[in-house]
Design a protein around this motif. Structure first.
Motif, PDB file in Angstrom:
ATOM      1  N   HIS A  68     -26.827   2.041 -29.553  1.00 51.48           N
ATOM      2  CA  HIS A  68     -28.214   1.890 -29.108  1.00 51.48           C
ATOM      3  C   HIS A  68     -28.625   0.434 -28.946  1.00 51.48           C
ATOM      4  N   HIS A  69     -28.209  -0.421 -29.875  1.00 54.71           N
ATOM      5  CA  HIS A  69     -28.641  -1.813 -29.872  1.00 54.71           C
ATOM      6  C   HIS A  69     -27.684  -2.739 -29.128  1.00 54.71           C
ATOM      7  N   CYS A  70     -26.811  -2.193 -28.332  1.00 55.43           N
ATOM      8  CA  CYS A  70     -25.840  -3.001 -27.594  1.00 55.43           C
ATOM      9  C   CYS A  70     -26.558  -3.993 -26.667  1.00 55.43           C
ATOM     10  N   PRO A  71     -26.205  -5.277 -26.748  1.00 62.25           N
ATOM     11  CA  PRO A  71     -26.803  -6.274 -25.835  1.00 62.25           C
ATOM     12  C   PRO A  71     -26.415  -5.973 -24.393  1.00 62.25           C
ATOM     13  N   THR A  72     -27.361  -6.075 -23.488  1.00 60.62           N
ATOM     14  CA  THR A  72     -27.099  -5.690 -22.105  1.00 60.62           C
ATOM     15  C   THR A  72     -26.503  -6.822 -21.259  1.00 60.62           C
ATOM     16  N   ASN A  73     -26.113  -7.920 -21.924  1.00 61.21           N
ATOM     17  CA  ASN A  73     -25.461  -9.004 -21.189  1.00 61.21           C
ATOM     18  C   ASN A  73     -23.944  -9.003 -21.390  1.00 61.21           C
ATOM     19  N   LEU A  74     -23.423  -7.971 -22.056  1.00 61.97           N
ATOM     20  CA  LEU A  74     -21.987  -7.905 -22.337  1.00 61.97           C
ATOM     21  C   LEU A  74     -21.188  -7.527 -21.095  1.00 61.97           C
ATOM     22  N   ARG A  75     -19.959  -7.997 -21.074  1.00 61.25           N
ATOM     23  CA  ARG A  75     -19.026  -7.637 -20.018  1.00 61.25           C
ATOM     24  C   ARG A  75     -17.634  -7.493 -20.629  1.00 61.25           C
ATOM     25  N   GLY A  76     -16.908  -6.438 -20.267  1.00 59.32           N
ATOM     26  CA  GLY A  76     -15.533  -6.308 -20.707  1.00 59.32           C
ATOM     27  C   GLY A  76     -15.284  -5.178 -21.677  1.00 59.32           C
ATOM     28  N   ASP A  77     -14.148  -5.257 -22.372  1.00 60.66           N
ATOM     29  CA  ASP A  77     -13.707  -4.220 -23.296  1.00 60.66           C
ATOM     30  C   ASP A  77     -13.809  -4.711 -24.734  1.00 60.66           C
ATOM     31  N   PHE A  78     -14.272  -3.817 -25.612  1.00 63.15           N
ATOM     32  CA  PHE A  78     -14.513  -4.177 -26.998  1.00 63.15           C
ATOM     33  C   PHE A  78     -13.904  -3.123 -27.921  1.00 63.15           C
ATOM     34  N   TYR A  79     -13.337  -3.601 -29.037  1.00 60.56           N
ATOM     35  CA  TYR A  79     -12.615  -2.714 -29.949  1.00 60.56           C
ATOM     36  C   TYR A  79     -13.174  -2.829 -31.371  1.00 60.56           C
ATOM     37  N   LEU A  80     -13.025  -1.729 -32.127  1.00 57.91           N
ATOM     38  CA  LEU A  80     -13.500  -1.674 -33.506  1.00 57.91           C
ATOM     39  C   LEU A  80     -12.857  -0.489 -34.201  1.00 57.91           C
ATOM     40  N   GLN A  81     -12.987  -0.469 -35.519  1.00 51.52           N
ATOM     41  CA  GLN A  81     -12.587   0.694 -36.309  1.00 51.52           C
ATOM     42  C   GLN A  81     -13.813   1.298 -36.966  1.00 51.52           C
ATOM     43  N   THR A  82     -13.751   2.603 -37.198  1.00 56.89           N
ATOM     44  CA  THR A  82     -14.842   3.292 -37.882  1.00 56.89           C
ATOM     45  C   THR A  82     -14.302   4.001 -39.117  1.00 56.89           C
ATOM     46  N   ASN A  83     -15.222   4.464 -39.944  1.00 55.80           N
ATOM     47  CA  ASN A  83     -14.851   5.351 -41.042  1.00 55.80           C
ATOM     48  C   ASN A  83     -14.557   6.737 -40.486  1.00 55.80           C
ATOM     49  N   GLY A  84     -13.994   7.593 -41.331  1.00 53.66           N
ATOM     50  CA  GLY A  84     -13.676   8.943 -40.910  1.00 53.66           C
ATOM     51  C   GLY A  84     -14.752   9.955 -41.224  1.00 53.66           C
ATOM     52  N   ALA A  85     -15.860   9.507 -41.802  1.00 51.95           N
ATOM     53  CA  ALA A  85     -16.984  10.390 -42.116  1.00 51.95           C
ATOM     54  C   ALA A  85     -18.251   9.561 -42.090  1.00 51.95           C
ATOM     55  N   THR A  86     -19.369  10.208 -41.923  1.00 49.83           N
ATOM     56  CA  THR A  86     -20.638   9.501 -41.884  1.00 49.83           C
ATOM     57  C   THR A  86     -20.969   8.870 -43.241  1.00 49.83           C
ATOM     58  N   PRO A  87     -21.475   7.637 -43.297  1.00 46.77           N
ATOM     59  CA  PRO A  87     -21.714   6.749 -42.152  1.00 46.77           C
ATOM     60  C   PRO A  87     -20.410   6.216 -41.563  1.00 46.77           C
ATOM     61  N   PHE A  88     -20.324   6.268 -40.246  1.00 44.83           N
ATOM     62  CA  PHE A  88     -19.099   5.884 -39.565  1.00 44.83           C
ATOM     63  C   PHE A  88     -18.944   4.371 -39.401  1.00 44.83           C
ATOM     64  N   ALA A  89     -20.072   3.675 -39.227  1.00 45.91           N
ATOM     65  CA  ALA A  89     -20.016   2.237 -38.957  1.00 45.91           C
ATOM     66  C   ALA A  89     -19.501   1.462 -40.165  1.00 45.91           C
ATOM     67  N   ARG A  90     -18.717   0.412 -39.891  1.00 44.51           N
ATOM     68  CA  ARG A  90     -18.131  -0.408 -40.953  1.00 44.51           C
ATOM     69  C   ARG A  90     -18.608  -1.852 -40.895  1.00 44.51           C
ATOM     70  N   GLY A  91     -19.541  -2.157 -39.967  1.00 43.94           N
ATOM     71  CA  GLY A  91     -20.029  -3.520 -39.862  1.00 43.94           C
ATOM     72  C   GLY A  91     -18.920  -4.486 -39.484  1.00 43.94           C
ATOM     73  N   LYS A  92     -18.976  -5.685 -40.039  1.00 47.17           N
ATOM     74  CA  LYS A  92     -17.973  -6.702 -39.728  1.00 47.17           C
ATOM     75  C   LYS A  92     -16.572  -6.271 -40.172  1.00 47.17           C
ATOM     76  N   GLU A  93     -16.492  -5.453 -41.232  1.00 47.47           N
ATOM     77  CA  GLU A  93     -15.185  -4.980 -41.693  1.00 47.47           C
ATOM     78  C   GLU A  93     -14.476  -4.167 -40.613  1.00 47.47           C
ATOM     79  N   GLY A  94     -15.257  -3.560 -39.738  1.00 42.11           N
ATOM     80  CA  GLY A  94     -14.683  -2.754 -38.672  1.00 42.11           C
ATOM     81  C   GLY A  94     -14.036  -3.560 -37.572  1.00 42.11           C
ATOM     82  N   THR A  95     -14.155  -4.892 -37.643  1.00 38.07           N
ATOM     83  CA  THR A  95     -13.541  -5.734 -36.623  1.00 38.07           C
ATOM     84  C   THR A  95     -12.157  -6.231 -37.050  1.00 38.07           C
ATOM     85  N   VAL A  96     -11.733  -5.842 -38.238  1.00 37.81           N
ATOM     86  CA  VAL A  96     -10.400  -6.221 -38.732  1.00 37.81           C
ATOM     87  C   VAL A  96      -9.623  -4.945 -39.030  1.00 37.81           C
ATOM     88  N   TYR A  97      -8.499  -4.773 -38.387  1.00 34.29           N
ATOM     89  CA  TYR A  97      -7.732  -3.541 -38.500  1.00 34.29           C
ATOM     90  C   TYR A  97      -7.201  -3.312 -39.909  1.00 34.29           C
TER      91      TYR A  97
END
Length: 333
Positions: A282-311
Motif C-alpha cells: 500500500h505504501h509503495c513509493p510511486t517513483n520506483l522503477r525496476g525489480d525488487f526482492y525480499l523475504q517474508t515470514n511463513g505466517a502472519t505477520p508476514f512482513a520482516r522489515g529490514k531483516e527481510g532484505t537479507v536472505y
C-alpha cells in the motif's frame, strides 16, 4: 482447461459496486454497475479521500475470504474509500471461454463508467485500482481503455496487481495484451506464484518478488496440483494476504525490499547494501522503477522489515511450517 466448470452468464449488468463503510464488512451499500450517480451521492463516500477500487479474481465473489480480509484491512484506515467490484457471476464458469472473455468485455464497460464518474465528482487523481489474479489483468484493460477513450488525456494514477493471472495472457496470442507499465502512471506488481497461476515476468513499473516470487511461498504446503484447491492456490493467494497486511494499521513492520536483477543475486547479496530499502504494498513509493526482492515470514505477520532484505534459510523463517492462518474476519451471513 477447466472444462468441467459450469458456464457463466455473459450479462454485464450482473456486476455490482459494493461500497464498504464499516465498522464491519457487513456494513456496505450495493449499487448496479450503471447507477454510479447514486454511488457518488452515497453519504458514506467521501470524495475528499482517496478511493480504492478492488477487483477480485476468478471464481471469487464478495463472500470469499480474500474480500473479507482486504475489506477489513481498509476499514481500519480512515483515509480511504473502498469500493469492491462484485463480478462473481462473470468470473465464474470456464476460465478460457467464460471468465477471461467476460473480463475483456467488462473492463471497457468499467472504463466507460469510471469516465462518467470522473465527470461527476470522482477525482481521477485519487483513484487507485487494485486487482488480484484475473482482476489484476482486468485492471490493465480498464487503464488501457481509459487512455484510448480520452486519446491519452486521462490516465489512472496507480494500478496495483496482486499476482496477475498468467494463463492466456503471456504465452498465447489473440486474446489481447497483459497488464503492463503503460496502463497507468504507476503500476506496481506483487508476484507470488510466477509461471503457475501468476504472471511469469516483470510486467509493471515496479515489480516485487517476495521469496523469489514463485511457489512455494513460505508457510504454504507442498502443492498437490489439484487444480484450484486451497492447497494448490496457497502461493497465489499470498499476494492478497501481503497486500492486506500492508494496508492495515495493525502491522507496524513493513515489507522492505531491495533492487536486484534476480533471486539468486538477492540470496548472494549482489546488490548495493547502502541502498535504503523500499516498501512493497500500500505504501509503495510511486517513483520506483525496476525489480525488487525480499523475504517474508511463513505466517502472519508476514512482513520482516529490514531483516527481510537479507536472505536466510527458509526453515528459519517464522511460521514456515504453518499453513492454517487464523484470520480475524467477520463472515457475512
Amino acid at each position: 482447461m477447466l472444462c468441467c466448470l459450469k458456464d457463466s452468464k455473459a450479462d454485464l449488468t450482473t456486476a455490482k459496486f459494493i461500497l464498504y463503510y464499516g465498522p464491519s464488512v457487513a456494513d456496505s451499500d450495493i449499487y448496479d454497475l450503471h447507477d454510479s450517480k447514486s454511488l457518488l451521492e452515497d453519504e458514506h463516500l467521501d470524495l475528499k479521500k482517496n478511493t480504492v477500487l478492488y477487483l477480485h479474481g476468478y471464481l471469487e465473489d464478495p463472500d470469499v475470504e480474500s474480500i473479507h480480509v482486504i475489506a477489513e484491512a481498509y476499514l481500519e484506515r480512515k483515509d480511504t474509500n473502498l469500493i469492491v467490484l462484485d463480478w462473481g457471476e462473470l468470473a465464474d464458469g470456464n476460465y478460457i471461454f467464460d471468465a477471461v472473455v467476460n473480463a475483456k468485455q467488462l473492463g471497457p464497460e468499467l472504463a466507460k463508467v469510471l469516465l462518467e464518474m470522473f465527470d461527476h465528482g470522482l477525482d481521477i487523481e485519487k483513484l487507485h485500482i487494485v486487482g488480484h489474479s484475473l482482476g489484476g489483468q482486468m485492471a490493465g484493460i480498464i487503464g488501457r481503455e481509459i487512455i484510448k477513450r480520452t486519446k491519452g488525456e486521462k490516465k489512472i494514477k496507480r494500478i496495483s496487481a496482486l499476482d496477475p493471472a498468467f494463463p492466456l495472457f503471456y504465452l498465447t496470442a489473440g486474446l489481447g495484451s497483459h497488464l503492463n507499465k503503460r496502463d497507468a502512471e504507476f503500476v506496481d506488481v506483487i508476484h507470488t506464484d510466477a509461471w503457475l497461476y501468476g504472471a511469469p515476468s516483470s510486467t509493471g513499473t515496479a515489480d516485487f518478488w517476495p521469496n523469489g516470487g514463485k511457489t512455494l511461498q513460505p508457510g504454504c504446503p507442498k502443492r498437490n496440483y489439484k487444480m484450484l484447491s486451497d492447497n494448490d492456490l496457497s502461493s497465489h493467494r499470498r499476494s492478497w494476504w501481503y497486500w492486506a497486511e500492508s494496508v492495515s494499521d495493525r502491522f507496524p513492520i513493513q515489507f522492505e525490499a531491495v533492487p536486484c536483477k534476480n533471486w539468486n543475486d538477492f540470496k548472494d547479496k549482489k546488490y548495493d547494501e547502502t541502498f535504503t530499502p523500499v516498501v512493497m504494498g500500500h505504501h509503495c513509493p510511486t517513483n520506483l522503477r525496476g525489480d525488487f526482492y525480499l523475504q517474508t515470514n511463513g505466517a502472519t505477520p508476514f512482513a520482516r522489515g529490514k531483516e527481510g532484505t537479507v536472505y536466510v534459510d527458509p526453515k528459519d523463517l517464522l511460521g514456515t511450517h504453518i499453513y492454517e492462518i487464523q484470520a480475524s474476519t467477520t463472515k457475512l451471513d
